[in-house]
Scaffold this motif. Sequence first.
Motif, PDB file in Angstrom:
ATOM      1  N   LYS A   1      58.892  88.199 105.694  1.00 28.01           N
ATOM      2  CA  LYS A   1      59.192  87.580 104.388  1.00 28.01           C
ATOM      3  C   LYS A   1      58.718  86.138 104.306  1.00 28.01           C
ATOM      4  N   LEU A   2      58.912  85.425 105.412  1.00 22.39           N
ATOM      5  CA  LEU A   2      58.482  84.022 105.439  1.00 22.39           C
ATOM      6  C   LEU A   2      56.956  83.936 105.336  1.00 22.39           C
ATOM      7  N   TYR A   3      56.280  84.860 106.001  1.00 24.05           N
ATOM      8  CA  TYR A   3      54.821  84.885 105.912  1.00 24.05           C
ATOM      9  C   TYR A   3      54.364  85.180 104.481  1.00 24.05           C
ATOM     10  N   MET A   4      55.010  86.162 103.849  1.00 22.04           N
ATOM     11  CA  MET A   4      54.612  86.501 102.477  1.00 22.04           C
ATOM     12  C   MET A   4      54.755  85.284 101.561  1.00 22.04           C
ATOM     13  N   LYS A   5      55.831  84.548 101.785  1.00 21.04           N
ATOM     14  CA  LYS A   5      56.080  83.368 100.963  1.00 21.04           C
ATOM     15  C   LYS A   5      54.991  82.303 101.209  1.00 21.04           C
ATOM     16  N   ALA A   6      54.666  82.100 102.470  1.00 16.42           N
ATOM     17  CA  ALA A   6      53.642  81.098 102.803  1.00 16.42           C
ATOM     18  C   ALA A   6      52.286  81.519 102.235  1.00 16.42           C
ATOM     19  N   TYR A   7      51.981  82.811 102.329  1.00 15.48           N
ATOM     20  CA  TYR A   7      50.726  83.318 101.756  1.00 15.48           C
ATOM     21  C   TYR A   7      50.708  83.101 100.241  1.00 15.48           C
ATOM     22  N   GLU A   8      51.800  83.471  99.590  1.00 14.86           N
ATOM     23  CA  GLU A   8      51.837  83.327  98.127  1.00 14.86           C
ATOM     24  C   GLU A   8      51.616  81.872  97.708  1.00 14.86           C
ATOM     25  N   ASP A   9      52.130  80.982  98.518  1.00 15.47           N
ATOM     26  CA  ASP A   9      51.938  79.566  98.214  1.00 15.47           C
ATOM     27  C   ASP A   9      50.457  79.181  98.351  1.00 15.47           C
ATOM     28  N   CYS A  10      49.785  79.717  99.357  1.00 18.47           N
ATOM     29  CA  CYS A  10      48.332  79.490  99.517  1.00 18.47           C
ATOM     30  C   CYS A  10      47.561  80.020  98.306  1.00 18.47           C
ATOM     31  N   PHE A  11      47.888  81.246  97.911  1.00 15.14           N
ATOM     32  CA  PHE A  11      47.159  81.847  96.784  1.00 15.14           C
ATOM     33  C   PHE A  11      47.326  80.986  95.539  1.00 15.14           C
ATOM     34  N   HIS A  12      48.514  80.407  95.404  1.00 17.89           N
ATOM     35  CA  HIS A  12      48.809  79.607  94.215  1.00 17.89           C
ATOM     36  C   HIS A  12      48.159  78.220  94.287  1.00 17.89           C
ATOM     37  N   THR A  13      48.265  77.589  95.429  1.00 17.78           N
ATOM     38  CA  THR A  13      47.842  76.189  95.537  1.00 17.78           C
ATOM     39  C   THR A  13      46.345  76.080  95.847  1.00 17.78           C
ATOM     40  N   CYS A  14      45.820  77.042  96.579  1.00 12.37           N
ATOM     41  CA  CYS A  14      44.389  77.004  96.930  1.00 12.37           C
ATOM     42  C   CYS A  14      43.658  78.090  96.147  1.00 12.37           C
ATOM     43  N   ASN A  15      43.669  77.949  94.840  1.00  9.77           N
ATOM     44  CA  ASN A  15      43.093  78.995  93.984  1.00  9.77           C
ATOM     45  C   ASN A  15      41.879  78.532  93.192  1.00  9.77           C
ATOM     46  N   LYS A  16      41.367  77.340  93.519  1.00 11.41           N
ATOM     47  CA  LYS A  16      40.145  76.911  92.811  1.00 11.41           C
ATOM     48  C   LYS A  16      39.015  77.864  93.153  1.00 11.41           C
ATOM     49  N   ILE A  17      38.989  78.264  94.401  1.00 16.00           N
ATOM     50  CA  ILE A  17      38.128  79.380  94.800  1.00 16.00           C
ATOM     51  C   ILE A  17      39.093  80.535  95.013  1.00 16.00           C
ATOM     52  N   PRO A  18      38.980  81.556  94.169  1.00  8.10           N
ATOM     53  CA  PRO A  18      40.062  82.546  94.124  1.00  8.10           C
ATOM     54  C   PRO A  18      40.118  83.469  95.336  1.00  8.10           C
ATOM     55  N   TRP A  19      41.278  84.002  95.579  1.00  9.12           N
ATOM     56  CA  TRP A  19      41.526  84.988  96.626  1.00  9.12           C
ATOM     57  C   TRP A  19      41.331  86.395  96.081  1.00  9.12           C
TER      58      TRP A  19
END
Lengths: 249, 249
Positions: A195-213
């Motif tokens: 769960k903690l990993y999913m949360k950290a990943y979701e934060d990456c997708f949100h914050t580092c989305n100038k180049i999309p995932w």
Amino acid sequence: MGAIKLDDISTKAPGNLEKDKVKQQNLELAEELNELQNLLYAESKHSVLVIIQGMDASGKDGAIRKVFGNLNPQGVRVESYKAPTARELSHDFLWRIHRDTPAKGMIQVFNRSQYEDVLITRVHKMIDDETAVKRMKAINDFENLLKEHNNTSILKFYLHISKEEQAKRLQERLDDKTKQWKYNEADFTEAKLWKLYMKAYEDCFHTCNKIPWTIVPSDNNWYKEHIIATTLRDTLKSLKMRYPGLKKE
Amino acid sequence: MGAIKLDDISTKAPGNLEKDKVKQQNLELAEELNELQNLLYAESKHSVLVIIQGMDASGKDGAIRKVFGNLNPQGVRVESYKAPTARELSHDFLWRIHRDTPAKGMIQVFNRSQYEDVLITRVHKMIDDETAVKRMKAINDFENLLKEHNNTSILKFYLHISKEEQAKRLQERLDDKTKQWKYNEADFTEAKLWKLYMKAYEDCFHTCNKIPWTIVPSDNNWYKEHIIATTLRDTLKSLKMRYPGLKKE
């Protein structure tokens, strides 16, 4: 775009797809990728960086073998990031990454990447949230540097598997003698932090989305490979490359 | 062993071989190499360094694509050595080479190599014979270091083509639009130095023979690929590798 919620995204191939047909398409994609790579190498104006992230046993190694294994090895490099060495730790977290970014004409694959420095480190509380946010901003700036200053197309893939599929695959590593070398007791410990990993990943997708995932449903390998190969093909095609003529001397 | 005289060695496949049969064998070799590579990577006790030398248009790039293109890219690296940079020139000639030697578990391919420093430099009189001899001794010591201290199997291939075949291939580069990017006017100048190159090569084969060279008749690509793949297969098999069991924690 709303925030990505991994729980809401299927980890399986769409039900209407026929496995055999897609596998046949994958073979055709391999041919197409081969030609496009030759052009990329010949023209040497652009470079491609493919970032592959995912939980343990999500199929990162297999994706690399299948999608990039048919390309000309002279034009592809793979770097697998493990725990940083003492020397690497005495630099900023992007130092070891920068060294491995692709030269023009090349396809570089990262098996894990700079994102580990806001994932595993964050989940294990080696860094606080403020540091994680700062790092993600640095990653954005860094990716922009590569894009703007070396014509680098960056493709970011998250291999999305279910917890159940992961458990099945980790057990396989224990049971299959040719796979035991991949087994790592720590993988089971990490799995508990899902769960903690999913949360950290979701934060990456949100914050580092100038180049999309690209979130790749990865319970089925043939579909996972299909999505990665298609995305790579489309990216290479969009570069409108041409074979250079004779050099003027 | 008597000295190797390149003029006495055929550049063609033996007449009794059937091209189609050998090509079929090459496909089977590719499967076999894949399994052996997986074992090499899993065990991570040995490393392999493949050196590919040969005149312009002798088929180095093609050999790399065909023989190593089916392996898992995560376990193979290719380095192509071009003219050294200013920074590289401010070090000894093996400095840039050492950086690229294979880690345990890996197959490293050199497209050209340390040998250029006793070939092109010697033919163009950038170094005298005495320096060439000293360098060749340093190469011997260096290769021994890799062998003794990193379990590196070193395979050295010279792709042997005839002058006529080279002329034909260089002309193709001029005529084929998808190959013009490979054309380099200097290649024609180099071709005129054929005899000097043969002499410099023969001296390498003689002086740097502790790890022996394989002279690969290379006018026929299918035969060239066959020899390289067979030699690599035999080397990997001789390592008597095993899949590691579970790690003891």
